[in-house]
Enzyme design. Structure first.
Site, short mmCIF file in Angstrom:
data_model
loop_
_atom_site.label_atom_id
_atom_site.label_comp_id
_atom_site.label_asym_id
_atom_site.label_seq_id
_atom_site.Cartn_x
_atom_site.Cartn_y
_atom_site.Cartn_z
N LYS A 194 -11.66 21.67 -13.89
CA LYS A 194 -11.73 21.07 -15.28
C LYS A 194 -11.71 19.68 -15.53
O LYS A 194 -12.24 19.26 -15.88
CB LYS A 194 -9.77 21.86 -15.64
CG LYS A 194 -9.58 20.91 -16.72
CD LYS A 194 -10.70 21.57 -18.15
CE LYS A 194 -10.37 19.89 -19.34
NZ LYS A 194 -11.04 20.55 -20.49
N CYS A 203 -8.36 12.54 -22.68
CA CYS A 203 -8.57 13.35 -21.71
C CYS A 203 -9.65 12.57 -20.82
O CYS A 203 -9.21 12.21 -19.03
CB CYS A 203 -9.33 14.52 -21.83
SG CYS A 203 -7.82 15.25 -22.45
N GLU A 213 -8.54 23.81 -20.72
CA GLU A 213 -9.22 24.59 -21.90
C GLU A 213 -10.11 23.45 -22.11
O GLU A 213 -10.58 22.29 -21.43
CB GLU A 213 -8.57 24.16 -23.16
CG GLU A 213 -8.63 24.48 -23.92
CD GLU A 213 -9.74 25.87 -24.45
OE1 GLU A 213 -8.81 26.90 -24.36
OE2 GLU A 213 -10.76 25.67 -24.79
P1 NAD Z 1 -0.82 17.10 -27.46
O1 NAD Z 1 0.14 15.62 -27.01
O2 NAD Z 1 -1.47 17.08 -28.84
O3 NAD Z 1 0.01 18.38 -27.47
C1 NAD Z 1 1.06 18.43 -26.34
C2 NAD Z 1 2.55 19.16 -27.07
O4 NAD Z 1 2.99 19.20 -26.06
C3 NAD Z 1 3.39 18.09 -28.17
O5 NAD Z 1 3.24 17.96 -29.46
C4 NAD Z 1 4.62 18.35 -27.70
O6 NAD Z 1 5.84 17.60 -28.61
C5 NAD Z 1 4.34 19.06 -26.97
N1 NAD Z 1 5.63 19.26 -26.03
C6 NAD Z 1 5.90 18.58 -24.68
N2 NAD Z 1 6.89 18.99 -23.95
C7 NAD Z 1 6.96 20.12 -23.93
C8 NAD Z 1 8.31 20.83 -24.39
N3 NAD Z 1 8.60 20.73 -22.57
N4 NAD Z 1 9.02 21.82 -25.61
C9 NAD Z 1 8.04 21.94 -25.94
N5 NAD Z 1 6.98 21.11 -26.54
C10 NAD Z 1 6.57 20.57 -25.93
O7 NAD Z 1 -1.73 16.95 -25.98
P2 NAD Z 1 -3.10 17.92 -26.27
O8 NAD Z 1 -4.35 16.94 -26.72
O9 NAD Z 1 -2.58 19.24 -27.28
O10 NAD Z 1 -3.28 17.97 -25.19
C11 NAD Z 1 -2.55 19.33 -23.81
C12 NAD Z 1 -3.31 19.16 -22.85
O11 NAD Z 1 -4.53 20.30 -22.97
C13 NAD Z 1 -3.31 18.27 -21.97
O12 NAD Z 1 -3.29 18.67 -20.84
C14 NAD Z 1 -4.79 17.78 -21.77
O13 NAD Z 1 -5.33 16.99 -21.36
C15 NAD Z 1 -5.76 19.46 -21.85
N6 NAD Z 1 -6.96 19.52 -22.57
C16 NAD Z 1 -6.70 18.78 -24.37
C17 NAD Z 1 -7.86 19.14 -24.92
C18 NAD Z 1 -8.68 17.86 -25.87
O14 NAD Z 1 -8.68 18.23 -26.64
N7 NAD Z 1 -7.78 17.28 -26.61
C19 NAD Z 1 -9.21 19.44 -24.43
C20 NAD Z 1 -8.87 20.33 -23.12
C21 NAD Z 1 -7.61 20.32 -22.03
C1 UGA Z 2 -14.19 16.43 -23.75
C2 UGA Z 2 -14.87 17.60 -23.62
O1 UGA Z 2 -15.96 17.17 -24.03
C3 UGA Z 2 -14.12 18.58 -23.24
O2 UGA Z 2 -14.84 19.75 -23.01
C4 UGA Z 2 -13.09 18.35 -22.91
O3 UGA Z 2 -11.83 19.90 -23.44
C5 UGA Z 2 -11.99 17.50 -23.19
O4 UGA Z 2 -12.34 16.23 -23.13
C6 UGA Z 2 -11.11 17.41 -23.22
O5 UGA Z 2 -10.39 17.70 -22.51
O6 UGA Z 2 -10.02 17.10 -23.57
P1 UGA Z 2 -13.71 15.45 -26.11
O7 UGA Z 2 -13.10 14.19 -25.99
O8 UGA Z 2 -12.29 16.19 -27.05
O9 UGA Z 2 -13.92 16.32 -25.45
O10 UGA Z 2 -14.92 15.17 -27.08
P2 UGA Z 2 -16.36 14.58 -26.57
O11 UGA Z 2 -17.25 15.53 -27.53
O12 UGA Z 2 -16.78 15.03 -24.93
O13 UGA Z 2 -16.65 13.54 -26.04
C7 UGA Z 2 -14.93 12.31 -25.85
C8 UGA Z 2 -16.07 11.37 -25.93
O14 UGA Z 2 -17.10 10.81 -25.50
C9 UGA Z 2 -16.27 10.39 -27.78
O15 UGA Z 2 -15.60 8.92 -27.91
C10 UGA Z 2 -17.11 10.39 -27.28
O16 UGA Z 2 -17.77 9.83 -28.62
C11 UGA Z 2 -17.92 10.07 -26.37
N1 UGA Z 2 -19.62 10.37 -26.51
C12 UGA Z 2 -19.88 12.21 -26.25
C13 UGA Z 2 -20.47 9.47 -26.19
O17 UGA Z 2 -20.32 8.42 -26.38
N2 UGA Z 2 -21.68 9.97 -25.92
C14 UGA Z 2 -22.29 11.42 -25.80
O18 UGA Z 2 -23.46 11.20 -25.41
C15 UGA Z 2 -20.86 11.81 -25.97
#
Ligand code: NAD
Ligand code: UGA
Length: 485
Positions: free
Chosen positions: A229, A285, A174
Site C-alpha cells: 500500500k 495520503c 484500500e
Molecule cells: P478520515 O479522517 O476521513 O476518517 C477517519 C475517521 O476515524 C474520523 O471520522 C475519526 O473521527 C474516526 N476515528 C478515529 N479514531 C477513532 C476511534 N478510536 N473510534 C471511532 N472512530 C475513530 O480518514 P480517511 O481519509 O477515511 O482515511 C482513513 C485511513 O485510510 C487512513 O489510514 C488513510 O491513509 C487510508 N486511506 C485513505 C484514502 C483516501 O482517499 N482518503 C484512500 C486509501 C486509504
Molecule cells: C491516491 C491514490 O490514487 C489512491 O490509489 C490511494 O488509495 C489514495 O491516494 C490514498 O491512499 O489515499 P487520491 O489522493 O484520492 O488517491 O487522488 P489521486 O487521483 O491519486 O490524486 C492525488 C493528487 O495527485 C491530486 O492532488 C491530483 O491532482 C494529483 N495528480 C494526480 C496530478 O497532479 N497529476 C496526475 O497525473 C494525477
C-alpha cells in the site's frame, strides 16, 4: 489461529471517513445478506451520514448518495455506539486516520498510530467470540504485530464459560481515489488481502467475491500487503514529481509538457496515466505515506532509500512555491494590494477534501505577499478554507469592503469567498486555476475577461484551458509546462 466459520453476517467498521463511509456503503449495497455498522467517535459526522437530505452527506463523492440511499436503514447503519457494534461483529474493519506524527519520536515522518491502537484496545475489550480484525487504514509495515499483540493479550481461547474470545488480524489496504471512489470500489483493479490464516483470508475474500472477479483478489503475507500500500502511493506520487520536474524544464526550453507526456505515455511500459503536470500532488495520503516510507527506510538503516523517496516530497513542495513565485514575478514583482482570483481549492476535482491541497501553500504565499484573494471552489466549505489558511474570510465582498483599502495600505493579505467563478473575476489582475473542476474547463472567457483589470493574466496550473480562447479574449496566459507560449 484457525477461524471456525467462513460466514460473515455482521461487519463493524470503525471510522466513518473518506474510506470507511464509501467502502462500507458499497459492501452493504453489494452484500444485502450482511449487516454493516459504521461507527465513529465524531457525533456530527455520524449525524451527517444519517441526514435524510443526501446532498448533506459529510463527503462529496460522485455516486455516493445513490449507493447510500439504497442500503442505509436496511443493512447499512451509522452510529456512535462503537462498543455495541464491535460486540455483535464477526469482522471489524479499522478505518481510522493515520496522520504523520506531529511530535515526539519520528515526528514529521512516522505515522501517528494512536487512533489505530485505541481501536485495537477497544476491539480487545468489546469483541465477543471469534473476531476477524481487518486493517483497512494505511499502516507502516509490521503494524499488524502491534494490533495482534494487543488483541492476543485479551484472548481466552480455553474459556469454559461463554464464547471463547479469539482474534485473527488481516491487512486489506484500500486503493480508492477520491472523486472516483464509488467506481474504484465497484470495479477495483485489485483487492489485496494479507494474512497468515487462510480460513480468515477466504472469509474476507468471500465478501468481495459478491462483485469482484476471483482473479482480481490477491493474497499475500501480512507484511507484503502493508508494504504494497505504501509502495503503490509512493510510485504514483513519484510519477507526478517526475512529470512536474520535466514541466519546469519544458517552460525554459520551448517544449510542452502535454506533448512530452503523450510521447512518453505511448510507451506501453510507461503508460498514459498519472502523467498530468500540475501544482503538485495534494490529498491526505501521498505525502504522509512517502514520509512514512522514508521513516521506515531510515529506521532499517537504509539512508539512500530514504533520500530517494524524500526527494519526491521535496520536489512537490518546490513545485507549489515555484508557482507562487512565478505569479508574483509576472505581476511586476509585487502583489501587495492586488486582487487575484483563485479557481479551485480542493486537492483535485470531484471532492470536497482540501487536505494537503497545493492551493493552501500557494494561497498562503500570496497572502504573505499582501494579495487580496477571491477564492472560489464549487465544493470546499468556507470554514474549512479558513482553517487551512488560518485566516477568516472578509465579508462583504472585497470591492464594497473598507478592509480592502486598509489592508492595501498595511500590505496585509485578505481573502473572501465569491459565490461564483464569474463573480470572483471582478476587478482582479489574475486568475489562478488550481483545481481541474469541469466548470473551469467550460467557463466563458469572453464573459470573464471584461471583468478583470488590464493587463490581466490567467495562470493555468492544471493545463486545462485552450490557449487560443484565452488569447482571443485579450488575456495573457501562463500554462504549466508550456515553454511554447
Ligand atoms: P478520515 O479522517 O476521513 O476518517 C477517519 C475517521 O476515524 C474520523 O471520522 C475519526 O473521527 C474516526 N476515528 C478515529 N479514531 C477513532 C476511534 N478510536 N473510534 C471511532 N472512530 C475513530 O480518514 P480517511 O481519509 O477515511 O482515511 C482513513 C485511513 O485510510 C487512513 O489510514 C488513510 O491513509 C487510508 N486511506 C485513505 C484514502 C483516501 O482517499 N482518503 C484512500 C486509501 C486509504
Ligand atoms: C491516491 C491514490 O490514487 C489512491 O490509489 C490511494 O488509495 C489514495 O491516494 C490514498 O491512499 O489515499 P487520491 O489522493 O484520492 O488517491 O487522488 P489521486 O487521483 O491519486 O490524486 C492525488 C493528487 O495527485 C491530486 O492532488 C491530483 O491532482 C494529483 N495528480 C494526480 C496530478 O497532479 N497529476 C496526475 O497525473 C494525477
Amino acid at each position: 489461529m484457525i477461524a471456525n466459520s467462513t460466514d460473515i453476517n455482521n461487519i463493524c467498521c470503525i471510522g466513518a471517513g473518506y474510506v470507511g463511509g464509501p467502502t462500507m456503503a458499497v459492501i452493504a449495497d453489494r452484500c444485502p445478506h450482511i449487516q454493516v455498522n459504521v461507527v465513529d467517535l465524531n457525533d456530527s459526522r455520524i449525524a451527517s451520514w444519517n441526514q435524510s437530505d443526501l446532498s448533506k452527506l459529510p463527503i462529496y463523492e460522485p455516486g455516493l448518495d445513490a449507493v447510500v440511499s439504497r442500503a442505509r436503514g436496511k443493512n447499512l447503519h451509522f452510529s456512535t455506539n462503537v462498543n455495541k457494534a464491535i460486540s455483535i461483529a464477526d469482522m471489524v474493519f479499522i478505518s481510522v486516520n493515520t496522520p504523520t506524527k506531529a511530535k515526539g519520536l519520528g515526528s514529521g515522518q512516522a505515522s501517528d498510530l494512536r487512533w489505530v491502537e485505541a481501536c485495537a484496545r477497544q476491539v480487545a475489550e468489546s469483541a465477543q467470540g471469534h473476531t476477524i480484525v481487518v486493517e483497512k487504514s494505511t499502516l507502516p509495515v509490521r503494524t499488524a504485530e502491534t494490533v495482534q499483540a494487543i488483541l492476543s493479550a485479551a484472548q481466552n481461547p480455553g474459556a469454559t464459560a461463554g464464547r471463547p474470545k479469539t482474534f485473527v488480524v488481516l491487512s486489506n489496504p484500500e486503493f480508492l481515489a477520491e472523486g472516483t471512489a464509488i467506481n474504484d470500489l465497484e470495479d477495483p483493479d485489485r483487492i489485496l488481502i494479507g494474512g497468515e490464516d487462510s480460513a480468515s483470508i477466504e472469509s474476507l475474500a468471500s465478501i468481495y467475491k459478491n462483485w469482484v472477479p476471483e482473479n482480481k483478489i490477491i493474497r499475500t503475507n501480512l507484511w507484503s500487503s502493508e508494504l504494497s500500500k505504501l509502495t503503490a502511493n509512493a510510485f504514483l506520487a513519484q510519477r507526478i514529481s517526475s512529470i512536474n520536474s520535466v514541466a519546469a524544464l519544458c517552460e525554459v526550453t520551448g517544449a510542452d509538457v502535454r506533448e512530452v507526456s503523450m510521447a512518453i505515455g505511448a510507451d506501453s511500459r510507461i503508460g498514459t496515466k498519472f502523467l498530468n503536470s500540475g501544482p503538485g500532488f495534494g490529498g491526505s495520503c501521498f505525502k504522509k505515506d512517502i514520509l512514512n516510507l522514508v521513516y521506515l527506510a531510515n529506521y532499517f538503516n537504509l539512508p539512500e532509500v530514504a533520500d530517494y523517496w524524500q526527494h519526491v516530497v521535496t520536489l512537490n513542495t518546490w513545485q507549489q512555491h515555484r508557482i507562487s513565485r512565478l505569479i508574483v514575478k509576472t505581476l511586476f514583482g509585487t502583489v501587495t494590494g492586488k486582487r487575484i482570483a483563485i479557481y479551485g481549492f480542493t486537492f483535485k476535482a470531484d471532492t470536497n477534501d482540501t487536505r494537503e491541497a497545493p492551493s493552501i501553500n500557494i494561497a498562503k504565499d500570496l497572502l504573505e505577499e499582501g494579495a487580496q484573494l477571491a477564492i472560489f471552489d464549487p465544493k470546499a466549505k468556507i470554514d474549512q478554507i479558513e482553517i487551512d489558511l488560518n485566516l477568516k474570510a472578509i465579508s462583504p465582498p472585497i470591492h464594497n469592503n473598507p478592509r480592502s483599502k486598509e489592508a492595501s495600505i498595511k500590505g496585509e493579505g485578505i481573502w473572501w469567498a465569491p459565490k461564483s467563478a464569474i463573480e470572483a473575476a471582478n476587478g482582479v489582475d489574475a486568475i489562478i486555476i488550481l483545481t481541474e473542476w469541469e466548470e473551469f474547463k467550460n467557463i466563458s472567457w469572453e464573459e470573464v475577461a471584461p471583468k478583470m483589470r488590464k493587463p490581466a493574466w490567467v495562470f493555468d496550473s492544471r493545463g486545462i484551458v485552450n490557449p487560443s480562447i484565452i488569447k482571443s479574449a485579450g488575456l495573457k496566459l501562463w500554462r504549466v509546462g508550456d515553454g511554447a507560449l
